[in-house]
Design a protein around this motif. Sequence first.
Motif, PDB file in Angstrom:
ATOM      1  N   SER A 119     -34.948  -6.129 -20.166  1.00 10.44           N
ATOM      2  CA  SER A 119     -35.481  -6.667 -18.913  1.00 10.44           C
ATOM      3  C   SER A 119     -36.223  -7.986 -19.133  1.00 10.44           C
ATOM      4  CB  SER A 119     -36.424  -5.655 -18.259  1.00 10.44           C
ATOM      5  OG  SER A 119     -36.986  -6.168 -17.076  1.00 10.44           O
ATOM      6  N   GLU A 120     -36.201  -8.849 -18.113  1.00 15.70           N
ATOM      7  CA  GLU A 120     -36.890 -10.140 -18.176  1.00 15.70           C
ATOM      8  C   GLU A 120     -38.361 -10.033 -17.792  1.00 15.70           C
ATOM      9  OE1 GLU A 120     -34.701 -12.884 -15.758  1.00 15.70           O
ATOM     10  OE2 GLU A 120     -32.899 -12.780 -17.002  1.00 15.70           O
ATOM     11  N   VAL A 121     -38.812  -8.852 -17.351  1.00 16.51           N
ATOM     12  CA  VAL A 121     -40.218  -8.642 -16.996  1.00 16.51           C
ATOM     13  C   VAL A 121     -40.754  -7.471 -17.803  1.00 16.51           C
ATOM     14  CG1 VAL A 121     -40.000  -9.619 -14.685  1.00 16.51           C
ATOM     15  CG2 VAL A 121     -39.527  -7.192 -15.029  1.00 16.51           C
ATOM     16  N   ASP A 122     -42.091  -7.265 -17.753  1.00 15.47           N
ATOM     17  CA  ASP A 122     -42.686  -6.227 -18.589  1.00 15.47           C
ATOM     18  C   ASP A 122     -42.368  -4.828 -18.038  1.00 15.47           C
ATOM     19  OD1 ASP A 122     -44.480  -5.463 -16.561  1.00 15.47           O
ATOM     20  OD2 ASP A 122     -46.133  -6.647 -17.348  1.00 15.47           O
ATOM     21  N   PRO A 123     -42.677  -3.764 -18.817  1.00 10.89           N
ATOM     22  CA  PRO A 123     -42.296  -2.412 -18.393  1.00 10.89           C
ATOM     23  C   PRO A 123     -42.827  -1.980 -17.035  1.00 10.89           C
ATOM     24  CG  PRO A 123     -42.848  -2.413 -20.718  1.00 10.89           C
ATOM     25  CD  PRO A 123     -43.196  -3.772 -20.205  1.00 10.89           C
ATOM     26  N   THR A 124     -44.059  -2.377 -16.689  1.00 10.86           N
ATOM     27  CA  THR A 124     -44.615  -1.970 -15.391  1.00 10.86           C
ATOM     28  C   THR A 124     -43.819  -2.583 -14.249  1.00 10.86           C
ATOM     29  OG1 THR A 124     -46.826  -1.817 -16.350  1.00 10.86           O
ATOM     30  CG2 THR A 124     -46.687  -1.910 -13.949  1.00 10.86           C
ATOM     31  N   ALA A 125     -43.575  -3.891 -14.321  1.00 13.20           N
ATOM     32  CA  ALA A 125     -42.796  -4.556 -13.279  1.00 13.20           C
ATOM     33  C   ALA A 125     -41.359  -4.034 -13.260  1.00 13.20           C
ATOM     34  CB  ALA A 125     -42.814  -6.068 -13.500  1.00 13.20           C
ATOM     35  N   THR A 126     -40.804  -3.769 -14.433  1.00 13.16           N
ATOM     36  CA  THR A 126     -39.433  -3.248 -14.506  1.00 13.16           C
ATOM     37  C   THR A 126     -39.323  -1.907 -13.795  1.00 13.16           C
ATOM     38  OG1 THR A 126     -39.034  -4.381 -16.614  1.00 13.16           O
ATOM     39  CG2 THR A 126     -37.588  -2.543 -16.072  1.00 13.16           C
ATOM     40  N   LEU A 127     -40.287  -1.015 -14.044  1.00 13.85           N
ATOM     41  CA  LEU A 127     -40.260   0.299 -13.414  1.00 13.85           C
ATOM     42  C   LEU A 127     -40.480   0.185 -11.909  1.00 13.85           C
ATOM     43  CD1 LEU A 127     -40.073   3.338 -13.668  1.00 13.85           C
ATOM     44  CD2 LEU A 127     -42.506   3.401 -14.242  1.00 13.85           C
ATOM     45  N   MET A 128     -41.399  -0.669 -11.477  1.00 16.64           N
ATOM     46  CA  MET A 128     -41.648  -0.840 -10.046  1.00 16.64           C
ATOM     47  C   MET A 128     -40.395  -1.366  -9.345  1.00 16.64           C
ATOM     48  SD  MET A 128     -42.373  -3.221  -7.460  1.00 16.64           S
ATOM     49  CE  MET A 128     -42.989  -4.703  -8.289  1.00 16.64           C
TER      50      MET A 128
ATOM     51  N   VAL B 232     -44.858   2.400  -4.535  1.00 12.06           N
ATOM     52  CA  VAL B 232     -46.160   2.087  -3.925  1.00 12.06           C
ATOM     53  C   VAL B 232     -47.279   2.209  -4.941  1.00 12.06           C
ATOM     54  CG1 VAL B 232     -47.824   2.850  -2.194  1.00 12.06           C
ATOM     55  CG2 VAL B 232     -45.395   2.714  -1.606  1.00 12.06           C
ATOM     56  N   MET B 233     -47.201   3.205  -5.815  1.00 12.41           N
ATOM     57  CA  MET B 233     -48.228   3.437  -6.817  1.00 12.41           C
ATOM     58  C   MET B 233     -48.285   2.291  -7.837  1.00 12.41           C
ATOM     59  SD  MET B 233     -48.664   6.849  -9.203  1.00 12.41           S
ATOM     60  CE  MET B 233     -47.263   6.508 -10.263  1.00 12.41           C
ATOM     61  N   LEU B 234     -47.130   1.748  -8.204  1.00  9.74           N
ATOM     62  CA  LEU B 234     -47.081   0.739  -9.255  1.00  9.74           C
ATOM     63  C   LEU B 234     -47.158  -0.694  -8.742  1.00  9.74           C
ATOM     64  CD1 LEU B 234     -44.353   2.156 -11.675  1.00  9.74           C
ATOM     65  CD2 LEU B 234     -46.831   2.319 -11.849  1.00  9.74           C
ATOM     66  N   ALA B 235     -46.871  -0.911  -7.460  1.00  7.53           N
ATOM     67  CA  ALA B 235     -46.834  -2.278  -6.930  1.00  7.53           C
ATOM     68  C   ALA B 235     -48.137  -3.043  -7.173  1.00  7.53           C
ATOM     69  CB  ALA B 235     -46.476  -2.258  -5.446  1.00  7.53           C
ATOM     70  N   PRO B 236     -49.318  -2.497  -6.814  1.00 12.90           N
ATOM     71  CA  PRO B 236     -50.548  -3.265  -7.063  1.00 12.90           C
ATOM     72  C   PRO B 236     -50.815  -3.491  -8.540  1.00 12.90           C
ATOM     73  CG  PRO B 236     -51.068  -1.041  -6.310  1.00 12.90           C
ATOM     74  CD  PRO B 236     -49.607  -1.227  -6.113  1.00 12.90           C
ATOM     75  N   VAL B 237     -50.481  -2.521  -9.383  1.00  8.70           N
ATOM     76  CA  VAL B 237     -50.677  -2.679 -10.825  1.00  8.70           C
ATOM     77  C   VAL B 237     -49.789  -3.796 -11.357  1.00  8.70           C
ATOM     78  CG1 VAL B 237     -50.569  -1.527 -13.065  1.00  8.70           C
ATOM     79  CG2 VAL B 237     -51.264  -0.240 -11.031  1.00  8.70           C
ATOM     80  N   ALA B 238     -48.531  -3.804 -10.908  1.00  8.54           N
ATOM     81  CA  ALA B 238     -47.597  -4.835 -11.362  1.00  8.54           C
ATOM     82  C   ALA B 238     -48.031  -6.219 -10.895  1.00  8.54           C
ATOM     83  CB  ALA B 238     -46.189  -4.517 -10.869  1.00  8.54           C
ATOM     84  N   VAL B 239     -48.501  -6.322  -9.651  1.00  7.22           N
ATOM     85  CA  VAL B 239     -48.933  -7.615  -9.110  1.00  7.22           C
ATOM     86  C   VAL B 239     -50.108  -8.167  -9.908  1.00  7.22           C
ATOM     87  CG1 VAL B 239     -49.999  -8.743  -7.113  1.00  7.22           C
ATOM     88  CG2 VAL B 239     -48.043  -7.216  -6.789  1.00  7.22           C
ATOM     89  N   LEU B 240     -51.023  -7.294 -10.313  1.00  4.76           N
ATOM     90  CA  LEU B 240     -52.234  -7.732 -11.021  1.00  4.76           C
ATOM     91  C   LEU B 240     -52.006  -7.994 -12.503  1.00  4.76           C
ATOM     92  CD1 LEU B 240     -54.883  -5.344  -9.399  1.00  4.76           C
ATOM     93  CD2 LEU B 240     -54.588  -7.795  -8.964  1.00  4.76           C
ATOM     94  N   THR B 241     -51.058  -7.299 -13.105  1.00  4.38           N
ATOM     95  CA  THR B 241     -50.936  -7.360 -14.571  1.00  4.38           C
ATOM     96  C   THR B 241     -49.642  -7.973 -15.080  1.00  4.38           C
ATOM     97  OG1 THR B 241     -49.981  -5.121 -14.715  1.00  4.38           O
ATOM     98  CG2 THR B 241     -52.392  -5.309 -14.763  1.00  4.38           C
ATOM     99  N   SER B 242     -48.613  -8.018 -14.258  1.00  4.47           N
ATOM    100  CA  SER B 242     -47.308  -8.461 -14.763  1.00  4.47           C
ATOM    101  C   SER B 242     -47.086  -9.945 -14.492  1.00  4.47           C
ATOM    102  CB  SER B 242     -46.182  -7.653 -14.106  1.00  4.47           C
ATOM    103  OG  SER B 242     -46.315  -6.276 -14.395  1.00  4.47           O
ATOM    104  N   GLU B 243     -46.732 -10.658 -15.538  1.00  2.83           N
ATOM    105  CA  GLU B 243     -46.439 -12.087 -15.417  1.00  2.83           C
ATOM    106  C   GLU B 243     -45.279 -12.431 -16.363  1.00  2.83           C
ATOM    107  OE1 GLU B 243     -46.301 -15.777 -14.130  1.00  2.83           O
ATOM    108  OE2 GLU B 243     -47.711 -14.304 -13.305  1.00  2.83           O
ATOM    109  N   PRO B 244     -44.097 -12.722 -15.811  1.00  2.00           N
ATOM    110  CA  PRO B 244     -43.796 -12.838 -14.388  1.00  2.00           C
ATOM    111  C   PRO B 244     -43.568 -11.469 -13.733  1.00  2.00           C
ATOM    112  CG  PRO B 244     -41.828 -13.261 -15.647  1.00  2.00           C
ATOM    113  CD  PRO B 244     -42.925 -13.045 -16.656  1.00  2.00           C
ATOM    114  N   LEU B 245     -43.649 -11.451 -12.406  1.00  2.00           N
ATOM    115  CA  LEU B 245     -43.437 -10.212 -11.671  1.00  2.00           C
ATOM    116  C   LEU B 245     -41.956  -9.974 -11.398  1.00  2.00           C
ATOM    117  CD1 LEU B 245     -44.631  -7.800 -10.084  1.00  2.00           C
ATOM    118  CD2 LEU B 245     -44.775  -9.301  -8.087  1.00  2.00           C
ATOM    119  N   LEU B 246     -41.205 -11.056 -11.189  1.00  2.36           N
ATOM    120  CA  LEU B 246     -39.789 -10.951 -10.832  1.00  2.36           C
ATOM    121  C   LEU B 246     -38.918 -11.580 -11.909  1.00  2.36           C
ATOM    122  CD1 LEU B 246     -40.024 -11.961  -7.063  1.00  2.36           C
ATOM    123  CD2 LEU B 246     -39.927  -9.642  -8.009  1.00  2.36           C
TER     124      LEU B 246
END
Length: 346
Positions: A40-49, A206-220
């Motif tokens: 994946s091109e994004v981190d595990p949290t963003a990938t799972l979300m 829904v559970m992971l979206a705020p975590v991904a927004v705050l911690t994942s760079e890039p998100l998409l």
Amino acid sequence: MTKAPQTGPLPTRSERLRGQLALAVSIVGIGSAFIFVRRSEVDPTATLMLRMLAASMMIGAVLAPRSAAVRVRDIRGRDVGLLVLASVVSGLDLLANQWSVSYTSVANAAFLMNASPVFVLLFAWLVYRERVALMKLVAVAVAVAGGTFVVAGGGDRAPSSLHAFGDGLALTSAALYAVFLLMTKHLRERIPTSVIMLTNSLVIMVMLAPVAVLTSEPLLPKSAAGYALIFGYALVSQLLGHGLMTYALRTVDPALASMSGLLRPVVAAALAWLILDEGMDSLQFLGGAVMLLAFYCFQRADSGGAGPSSATTEEEQQLSLAEQSRRPRSSDPTPQVTADGPADDG
């Protein structure tokens, strides 16, 4: 046995066979998850979300024309709470699962997560007070020994505090997965697979979206190939992998379902060997063979001579129904309600 009390009619032989086939296909889908995470091109949290977002879109597109809302309205209030709680547990399990592979090897993470049969048997004993057959305990012990061989041989990364942290996340994932299996087995007695999967995907997203927004760079993802990988991940690991696993739990013992995870690391390690160039030595191959043997022994213990006993069970059901039909009709409507439970979505 490690089954919760059966509230509906016992599954037929063909239903059990479909459940076992679904379980087999789910092994490949779930076992390939690590490869998607690594690519994946994004981190595990963003990938799972993003996986859950894509899965929700695909499941919703299939369910909407089939009037799933009618089924949702028929779900009892207590089951709605259990649906949400099971989804939260699943989300925490998947999050620990995906982050573990960032700190330890694919083989280590995959095989450590196979401690879930131990947790399933333990939780089933604590919650349902079920007695466990000696052969099952032996099979689980052999599986743990096989997993130890694999972990000992999986030295593609030098041991470190982060390596140990990744192994700890994998073990946490195993415990959470056991809880999720027991909850889902209970839900599948009354709720279709499609409704469970849609709830699961939406709640985790829904559970992971705020975590991904705050911690994942890039998100998409940055490319079309990155988005294609996310949708492929959702299709293979979520819809086919976890979807077929959820379907199978209507007729398959949660302990057997967790033991089927012994085959997923074989898939994961083989794909990592072919795609990610992660080495596998002779000790890991030996550990894999030992775990496959443990799965076979557990399956034999779970079936308990499946052929004759299954036939006997179905004959006893038919005789029981025939006997009830000859009795005077009772004023208690409970048998009719039980027999007319929610239709399964197949």
